[in-house]
Motif scaffolding. Sequence first.
Motif, PDB file in Angstrom:
ATOM      1  N   LEU A  16       0.889  -1.144  -0.006  1.00 25.17           N
ATOM      2  CA  LEU A  16       0.158   0.129  -0.023  1.00 25.17           C
ATOM      3  C   LEU A  16       1.019   1.347  -0.179  1.00 25.17           C
ATOM      4  O   LEU A  16       0.518   2.243  -0.915  1.00 25.17           O
ATOM      5  N   TRP A  20       1.115   4.029  -2.964  1.00 22.00           N
ATOM      6  CA  TRP A  20       0.612   5.455  -2.802  1.00 22.00           C
ATOM      7  C   TRP A  20       2.087   6.319  -3.480  1.00 22.00           C
ATOM      8  O   TRP A  20       1.742   7.191  -4.170  1.00 22.00           O
ATOM      9  N   GLU A  21       3.260   5.890  -3.032  1.00 17.93           N
ATOM     10  CA  GLU A  21       4.499   6.671  -3.742  1.00 17.93           C
ATOM     11  C   GLU A  21       4.421   6.693  -5.168  1.00 17.93           C
ATOM     12  O   GLU A  21       4.849   7.629  -5.775  1.00 17.93           O
ATOM     13  N   ALA A  24       1.967   9.047  -6.358  1.00 16.94           N
ATOM     14  CA  ALA A  24       2.468  10.380  -5.842  1.00 16.94           C
ATOM     15  C   ALA A  24       3.462  10.810  -7.178  1.00 16.94           C
ATOM     16  O   ALA A  24       3.426  12.046  -7.829  1.00 16.94           O
ATOM     17  N   TRP A  38      -1.698  14.846  -4.739  1.00 16.89           N
ATOM     18  CA  TRP A  38      -0.801  13.766  -4.057  1.00 16.89           C
ATOM     19  C   TRP A  38       0.041  14.039  -3.528  1.00 16.89           C
ATOM     20  O   TRP A  38       1.368  13.796  -4.213  1.00 16.89           O
ATOM     21  N   HIS A  40       3.721  13.220  -1.363  1.00 14.84           N
ATOM     22  CA  HIS A  40       4.659  12.045  -0.772  1.00 14.84           C
ATOM     23  C   HIS A  40       4.325  11.897   0.672  1.00 14.84           C
ATOM     24  O   HIS A  40       3.997  12.848   1.457  1.00 14.84           O
ATOM     25  N   LEU A  41       4.479  10.704   1.026  1.00 14.93           N
ATOM     26  CA  LEU A  41       4.467  10.382   2.692  1.00 14.93           C
ATOM     27  C   LEU A  41       5.427  10.946   3.500  1.00 14.93           C
ATOM     28  O   LEU A  41       5.259  11.306   4.479  1.00 14.93           O
ATOM     29  N   VAL A 245      -4.706  13.871   4.887  1.00 16.91           N
ATOM     30  CA  VAL A 245      -4.118  12.460   4.675  1.00 16.91           C
ATOM     31  C   VAL A 245      -3.741  11.806   6.265  1.00 16.91           C
ATOM     32  O   VAL A 245      -4.009  10.679   6.468  1.00 16.91           O
TER      33      VAL A 245
END
Length: 278
Positions: A16, A20-21, A24, A38, A40-41, A245
């Motif tokens: 997951l 996500w990355e 992004a 979007w 980045h984490l 987020v």
Amino acid sequence: MRLHRLAVSALGCLALVAAWEVGAYVVGGRSANPEIVWPHLSDVLGEALPALATVDTTGGQQLTGVADPSLSGAARVLGEQALVTTLRVLGGTALGLIAGVALGFLLATVGWFRRTFSPVLQTLRQVPLFALTLLFVIWFGGTTTGIVVFVAFGTGLMMMVATQEAIASVPAVHVTYARTLGATRAGVLRTVVAPAIVPQLAATTLVVVGLAWAMVMAAEFLGTQQGLGRLILFFQMFQLTDRMVVVAGVLTVLAVASQLVLTQVLARLTRWVPRENG
């Protein structure tokens, strides 16, 4: 076996994060404002999370100046709002479970009650719950009482239907056998019907809790000044996707944790039910 399950769960979480990355880089990279579309984490955890400490949680509209960015301050803000939202979920779910099971029993076992109220209740359960959110906000003004009542209304209708179906599925031979042994009608309900429907109601309860979280979020989006839903709406107004987020992640953790805890509790309550291995 337990280590294998943990390893599989860890791989799922890593997949997951990787997805996500990738999103992004692919989607955010094509935008003029990637941090809005979007993030980045690394930005979410490194910048957005500490910045939550600056939010005014008293119902105001301040994004800065309330406090300096810090992880401890962010934990305080998230903890306070998470507690408000969680209590709303617990209160609404508890009321809904009690009311729903009681109504289900009455509809399934009391003839005059079923003939009188079943048409109205069956009609209400066909109405999309989220279409009623604004009505509850108007009636109760977006208060915690209104949110709890709204959640209780939705979860209660679901439990009502589940209770009716569970009672209808009790084998007639079990009821007949109890009556031949001299059990009264009340005794049959207490010693035969009630235990027989517990497993089905336990499974429905897990679904109901998930619904309760969604209903609380819908209500907090529209009218309240406290709660995690209010934070998400607040950040959406300023296009702070990274902070949205963070709050969404907290909500996910709370919802998953409630499911895990409830699963263990219900498993103990229904440990007498035969289960297949694996």
